[in-house]
Scaffold this active site. Structure first.
Site, PDB file in Angstrom:
ATOM      1  N   HIS A 105      19.372 -38.840  -5.346  1.00 65.99           N
ATOM      2  CA  HIS A 105      20.743 -37.760  -6.124  1.00 65.99           C
ATOM      3  C   HIS A 105      21.239 -37.269  -4.312  1.00 65.99           C
ATOM      4  O   HIS A 105      20.896 -38.357  -3.013  1.00 65.99           O
ATOM      5  CB  HIS A 105      20.540 -36.276  -6.661  1.00 65.99           C
ATOM      6  CG  HIS A 105      19.314 -37.048  -7.841  1.00 65.99           C
ATOM      7  ND1 HIS A 105      20.274 -38.039  -9.020  1.00 65.99           N
ATOM      8  CD2 HIS A 105      18.219 -37.207  -8.156  1.00 65.99           C
ATOM      9  CE1 HIS A 105      19.006 -39.029  -9.616  1.00 65.99           C
ATOM     10  NE2 HIS A 105      17.804 -37.897  -8.995  1.00 65.99           N
ATOM     11  N   GLU A 142      16.047 -30.905  -8.012  1.00 66.26           N
ATOM     12  CA  GLU A 142      15.535 -31.847  -7.932  1.00 66.26           C
ATOM     13  C   GLU A 142      16.457 -32.543  -6.152  1.00 66.26           C
ATOM     14  O   GLU A 142      15.877 -33.215  -5.816  1.00 66.26           O
ATOM     15  CB  GLU A 142      16.389 -33.171  -8.496  1.00 66.26           C
ATOM     16  CG  GLU A 142      15.527 -34.638  -8.753  1.00 66.26           C
ATOM     17  CD  GLU A 142      15.372 -36.011  -9.231  1.00 66.26           C
ATOM     18  OE1 GLU A 142      16.254 -35.535 -10.179  1.00 66.26           O
ATOM     19  OE2 GLU A 142      14.921 -36.599  -9.109  1.00 66.26           O
ATOM     20  N   HIS A 197      12.308 -38.754  -6.804  1.00 59.43           N
ATOM     21  CA  HIS A 197      11.917 -37.762  -7.137  1.00 59.43           C
ATOM     22  C   HIS A 197      11.381 -37.258  -7.495  1.00 59.43           C
ATOM     23  O   HIS A 197      10.275 -37.144  -7.460  1.00 59.43           O
ATOM     24  CB  HIS A 197      12.909 -39.271  -8.698  1.00 59.43           C
ATOM     25  CG  HIS A 197      13.698 -40.218  -8.132  1.00 59.43           C
ATOM     26  ND1 HIS A 197      15.369 -39.778  -8.111  1.00 59.43           N
ATOM     27  CD2 HIS A 197      13.940 -40.827  -7.603  1.00 59.43           C
ATOM     28  CE1 HIS A 197      16.218 -40.697  -7.926  1.00 59.43           C
ATOM     29  NE2 HIS A 197      15.770 -41.655  -6.956  1.00 59.43           N
ATOM     30  N   GLU A 279       8.392 -40.360  -9.021  1.00 60.71           N
ATOM     31  CA  GLU A 279       8.571 -38.520  -9.321  1.00 60.71           C
ATOM     32  C   GLU A 279       7.445 -37.959  -9.198  1.00 60.71           C
ATOM     33  O   GLU A 279       6.381 -38.300 -10.227  1.00 60.71           O
ATOM     34  CB  GLU A 279       8.417 -39.339 -11.362  1.00 60.71           C
ATOM     35  CG  GLU A 279      10.755 -40.379 -11.981  1.00 60.71           C
ATOM     36  CD  GLU A 279      11.505 -39.904 -11.551  1.00 60.71           C
ATOM     37  OE1 GLU A 279      11.253 -38.841 -11.092  1.00 60.71           O
ATOM     38  OE2 GLU A 279      12.217 -40.456 -11.813  1.00 60.71           O
TER      39      GLU A 279
HETATM   40 ZN    ZN Z   1      16.167 -38.211  -9.676  1.00 63.59          ZN
END
Ligand code: ZN
Length: 315
Positions: A105, A142, A197, A279
């Site tokens: 992101h 995030e 992430h 993640e």
């Molecule tokens: Zn992400």
């Protein structure tokens, strides 16, 4: 960037850690930790997925660190941005190795919804350029988490002599798009790429998982050559992540293995070099969020991922 929540310790700069030395000792330990966790690995179904994860790669060379996002204005390291080995990268066990870190992101994506919603070709179809990512319930984005961990990883890996590039460093208005994120790793001829992430799943869903590329051969995507090395990279990262952070593999995807294979992520589909996503936890679970918002925990996360990369690169 606008967040001012819990604990923002700037990544301390030098902290020379004998990553490699520790490695020999860690590997067996990591495996043991892994086995131990596998014993616990339940699975309560579910499967929150990070929308962000859906978004992947893009280029944009990162440069000195931004300010604003997390008190993380450390170290503008000389050189790594353009792929030119810097002074600090001139020696060390990873000398000559190129690592691309893809912070998922972009802190400003939410201000550019039209741009990030534009569809790009990921080989198997069309997908949004990028996504905003998730946040903790208290509002820690995030995108701030991913940049912070990326900075910490960069420091650790450069200490090992690696040349490190980031796909973005909060230094562009949005994105990059997932296809560009992949291209950055490809053009850098990276020896390893990790997209960082944190997930946005339901309460009670906890733990980390590493996403591996599935075999895809469609359009401009052909992951077949990178499936095996990416799996090796991902397994090593998962093992070291368990060992260093003490986190368990996801209890909601991966059947307790901490590993998930996907064919729908542009950042993986379009990669021609070994690449995985991680993640690191679930931002929407309060217990995971307490870790993700802790600078001390993020340092451990960065160390676990970095040690996995070092292990992979040293074979
Ligand atoms: Zn992400």
């Amino acid at each position: 960037m606008s967040y001012a929540g819990p604990e923002f310790d700037p990544p301390r700069r030098p902290r020379r850690r004998p990553l490699t030395v520790a490695l020999a000792a860690l590997v067996p330990g990591a495996l043991l930790g892994w086995v131990a966790y596998e014993a616990f690995g339940g699975s309560d179904g579910g499967g929150g997925t990070d929308r962000a994860a859906a978004a992947t790669p893009s280029p944009a060379v990162s440069s000195p660190a931004t300010s604003g996002t997390s008190g993380d204005d450390e170290k503008p390291s000389p050189g790594p941005t353009d792929g030119t080995p810097s002074a600090s990268a001139a020696s060390g066990p990873l000398k000559g190795k190129v690592v691309v870190i893809d912070p998922g992101h972009n802190p400003a994506n939410f201000q550019h919804t039209a741009e990030i919603n534009r569809k790009v070709d990921i080989g198997t179809g069309m997908k949004e350029c990028d996504t905003t990512g998730t946040t903790t319930n208290s509002g820690y984005p995030e995108a701030d988490f991913t940049l912070d961990v990326a900075h910490r990883m960069r420091t650790l890996l450069e200490e090992q002599g690696a040349t490190v590039r980031l796909t973005q460093d909060g230094d562009r208005p949005y994105g990059p798009c997932i296809d560009e994120r992949a291209r950055i790793g490809n053009e850098a001829r990276a020896d390893a790429v990790v997209s960082v992430h944190a997930d946005g799943s339901g309460t009670g869903n906890r733990g980390f998982h590493v996403i591996l590329p599935g075999a895809v051969n469609s359009g401009s995507a052909d992951t077949r050559p990178i499936v095996a090395p990416s799996k090796d990279l991902g397994e090593r990262i998962a093992g070291h992540f368990v060992k260093v952070t003490g986190s368990a593999p996801s209890n909601y995807v991966g059947d307790g293995t901490g590993l998930v294979t996907r064919k729908d992520l542009g950042g993986l589909n379009l990669s021609t070099v070994p690449k995985v996503f991680i993640e690191c936890g679930n931002m929407r679970d309060s217990k995971d969020a307490a870790q993700l918002t802790s600078g001390a925990w993020r340092q451990k996360a960065a160390q676990g991922i970095s040690e996995g990369i070092v292990s992979f690169l040293r074979g």
